[in-house]
Design a protein around this motif. Sequence first.
Motif, PDB file in Angstrom:
ATOM      1  N   SER A 185       0.624  -1.293  -0.078  1.00  0.00           N
ATOM      2  CA  SER A 185       0.061   0.242   0.009  1.00  0.00           C
ATOM      3  C   SER A 185       0.815   1.161  -0.080  1.00  0.00           C
ATOM      4  O   SER A 185       0.318   2.377  -0.674  1.00  0.00           O
ATOM      5  CB  SER A 185      -0.856  -0.052   1.250  1.00  0.00           C
ATOM      6  OG  SER A 185      -0.256  -0.061   2.460  1.00  0.00           O
ATOM      7  N   LEU A 188       0.148   4.990  -6.985  1.00  0.00           N
ATOM      8  CA  LEU A 188      -1.063   5.047  -7.170  1.00  0.00           C
ATOM      9  C   LEU A 188      -1.977   6.399  -7.401  1.00  0.00           C
ATOM     10  O   LEU A 188      -3.088   6.932  -7.708  1.00  0.00           O
ATOM     11  CB  LEU A 188      -2.052   4.667  -6.074  1.00  0.00           C
ATOM     12  CG  LEU A 188      -1.617   3.057  -5.363  1.00  0.00           C
ATOM     13  CD1 LEU A 188      -2.254   2.749  -4.094  1.00  0.00           C
ATOM     14  CD2 LEU A 188      -2.178   2.180  -6.331  1.00  0.00           C
ATOM     15  N   GLN A 226      -9.308   6.710  -7.398  1.00  0.00           N
ATOM     16  CA  GLN A 226      -9.421   5.737  -5.911  1.00  0.00           C
ATOM     17  C   GLN A 226      -9.926   4.262  -5.868  1.00  0.00           C
ATOM     18  O   GLN A 226      -9.544   3.465  -5.143  1.00  0.00           O
ATOM     19  CB  GLN A 226      -9.806   6.831  -4.973  1.00  0.00           C
ATOM     20  CG  GLN A 226      -9.724   6.228  -3.471  1.00  0.00           C
ATOM     21  CD  GLN A 226     -10.294   7.068  -2.304  1.00  0.00           C
ATOM     22  OE1 GLN A 226     -10.814   8.367  -2.683  1.00  0.00           O
ATOM     23  NE2 GLN A 226     -10.378   6.692  -1.149  1.00  0.00           N
ATOM     24  N   TRP A 240      -9.811   2.276  -8.313  1.00  0.00           N
ATOM     25  CA  TRP A 240      -9.152   1.369  -8.564  1.00  0.00           C
ATOM     26  C   TRP A 240      -7.706   1.056  -7.871  1.00  0.00           C
ATOM     27  O   TRP A 240      -7.180  -0.018  -8.184  1.00  0.00           O
ATOM     28  CB  TRP A 240      -8.760   1.539 -10.076  1.00  0.00           C
ATOM     29  CG  TRP A 240      -9.845   1.611 -10.882  1.00  0.00           C
ATOM     30  CD1 TRP A 240     -10.305   2.737 -11.367  1.00  0.00           C
ATOM     31  CD2 TRP A 240     -10.592   0.551 -11.340  1.00  0.00           C
ATOM     32  NE1 TRP A 240     -11.697   2.234 -12.263  1.00  0.00           N
ATOM     33  CE2 TRP A 240     -11.803   0.927 -12.282  1.00  0.00           C
ATOM     34  CE3 TRP A 240     -10.550  -0.663 -11.087  1.00  0.00           C
ATOM     35  CZ2 TRP A 240     -12.551   0.080 -12.802  1.00  0.00           C
ATOM     36  CZ3 TRP A 240     -11.444  -1.570 -11.820  1.00  0.00           C
ATOM     37  CH2 TRP A 240     -12.397  -1.311 -12.570  1.00  0.00           C
ATOM     38  N   TRP A 241      -7.766   1.736  -6.791  1.00  0.00           N
ATOM     39  CA  TRP A 241      -6.469   1.517  -5.768  1.00  0.00           C
ATOM     40  C   TRP A 241      -6.740   0.067  -5.145  1.00  0.00           C
ATOM     41  O   TRP A 241      -5.620  -0.717  -5.034  1.00  0.00           O
ATOM     42  CB  TRP A 241      -6.412   2.498  -4.682  1.00  0.00           C
ATOM     43  CG  TRP A 241      -6.125   3.785  -5.164  1.00  0.00           C
ATOM     44  CD1 TRP A 241      -6.042   4.287  -6.433  1.00  0.00           C
ATOM     45  CD2 TRP A 241      -5.875   5.025  -4.066  1.00  0.00           C
ATOM     46  NE1 TRP A 241      -5.651   5.576  -6.305  1.00  0.00           N
ATOM     47  CE2 TRP A 241      -5.577   5.976  -5.031  1.00  0.00           C
ATOM     48  CE3 TRP A 241      -5.918   5.143  -2.955  1.00  0.00           C
ATOM     49  CZ2 TRP A 241      -5.353   7.321  -4.467  1.00  0.00           C
ATOM     50  CZ3 TRP A 241      -5.637   6.434  -2.172  1.00  0.00           C
ATOM     51  CH2 TRP A 241      -5.316   7.427  -3.295  1.00  0.00           C
ATOM     52  N   TYR A 242      -7.808  -0.219  -5.012  1.00  0.00           N
ATOM     53  CA  TYR A 242      -8.123  -1.336  -4.234  1.00  0.00           C
ATOM     54  C   TYR A 242      -7.714  -2.763  -4.880  1.00  0.00           C
ATOM     55  O   TYR A 242      -7.061  -3.444  -4.468  1.00  0.00           O
ATOM     56  CB  TYR A 242      -9.745  -1.476  -3.749  1.00  0.00           C
ATOM     57  CG  TYR A 242      -9.948  -0.541  -2.775  1.00  0.00           C
ATOM     58  CD1 TYR A 242      -9.741  -0.578  -1.492  1.00  0.00           C
ATOM     59  CD2 TYR A 242     -10.591   0.753  -3.386  1.00  0.00           C
ATOM     60  CE1 TYR A 242     -10.230   0.434  -0.809  1.00  0.00           C
ATOM     61  CE2 TYR A 242     -10.903   1.617  -2.337  1.00  0.00           C
ATOM     62  CZ  TYR A 242     -10.713   1.678  -1.105  1.00  0.00           C
ATOM     63  OH  TYR A 242     -10.987   2.765  -0.348  1.00  0.00           O
ATOM     64  N   ILE A 271      -3.923  -2.939  -5.171  1.00  0.00           N
ATOM     65  CA  ILE A 271      -3.229  -3.380  -3.827  1.00  0.00           C
ATOM     66  C   ILE A 271      -3.454  -4.906  -3.386  1.00  0.00           C
ATOM     67  O   ILE A 271      -2.846  -5.329  -3.078  1.00  0.00           O
ATOM     68  CB  ILE A 271      -3.550  -2.339  -2.742  1.00  0.00           C
ATOM     69  CG1 ILE A 271      -2.907  -0.914  -2.991  1.00  0.00           C
ATOM     70  CG2 ILE A 271      -3.195  -2.896  -1.481  1.00  0.00           C
ATOM     71  CD1 ILE A 271      -3.507   0.022  -2.279  1.00  0.00           C
TER      72      ILE A 271
END
Length: 246
Positions: free
Chosen positions: A66, A71, A76, A78-80, A83
Amino acid sequence: MLSALIYLLLITAAELVTVVLHPLLGLGLYICLLFGIIVQVARTNRFHPDRLILALSLVALIRIISLAMPLGDIPQIWWYPVIYLPLLIGAVIVARILEYTFKDIGLSWGKIPVQILIGLTGIGLGFAEYAILKPDAIIDTLSWNSLILPATILLLTTGFVEELIFRGILQKAALESFGSKGIIYISLIFAVLHTGFLSIADIVFVFGVAVFFGYLVKKTGSILGVTLAHGITNTILFAVAPLLLG
């Protein structure tokens, strides 16, 4: 297990350095922590007593990924996936090394009506945490069409992957080391990793939720319900409540 308690203190220290001083310093500490875990497990040659220590490598991995992922230019939501996909791969590898079965880490359906009821607790939890944090929304408008993608992403990432790691693999290892107190141990780690929200109230809240989730998984033998609850909580927190109540 003394070494597990020391690692809890080290994780807490690394998180405080990350939040209070500088993320790069925290990243360096988490890399050292991961390296230390690998070296300890390799040198002791005591497979079963070191199960929890090896499982804690996932905690260090969570923060390394993370903190290190570039990023900034990615929306935001698509950060998930960026990670959590490598975290899922790491979790599968650790579970296989530890020789845990699907049942060991809660990958079973359980009693479906019970799991659904557990999942629905996420609605109240989401609004409760929003009252503490009041984050900005990750979507622009509140509609079924705009909600379905982020809800699915949050369910599969912060819901499934986090619960697989914390209430599945880590809790299984902690219960082997500490008995029922293992739930408290993993809940403390889970709460510490929320220090970045800069809210003592949220840390306390998350700790309570983690104990609640841990107890339910131990009682039912399934992470399905808490996966649903966690995904719904974060959907309410980051998508629904900010637009509905903000």
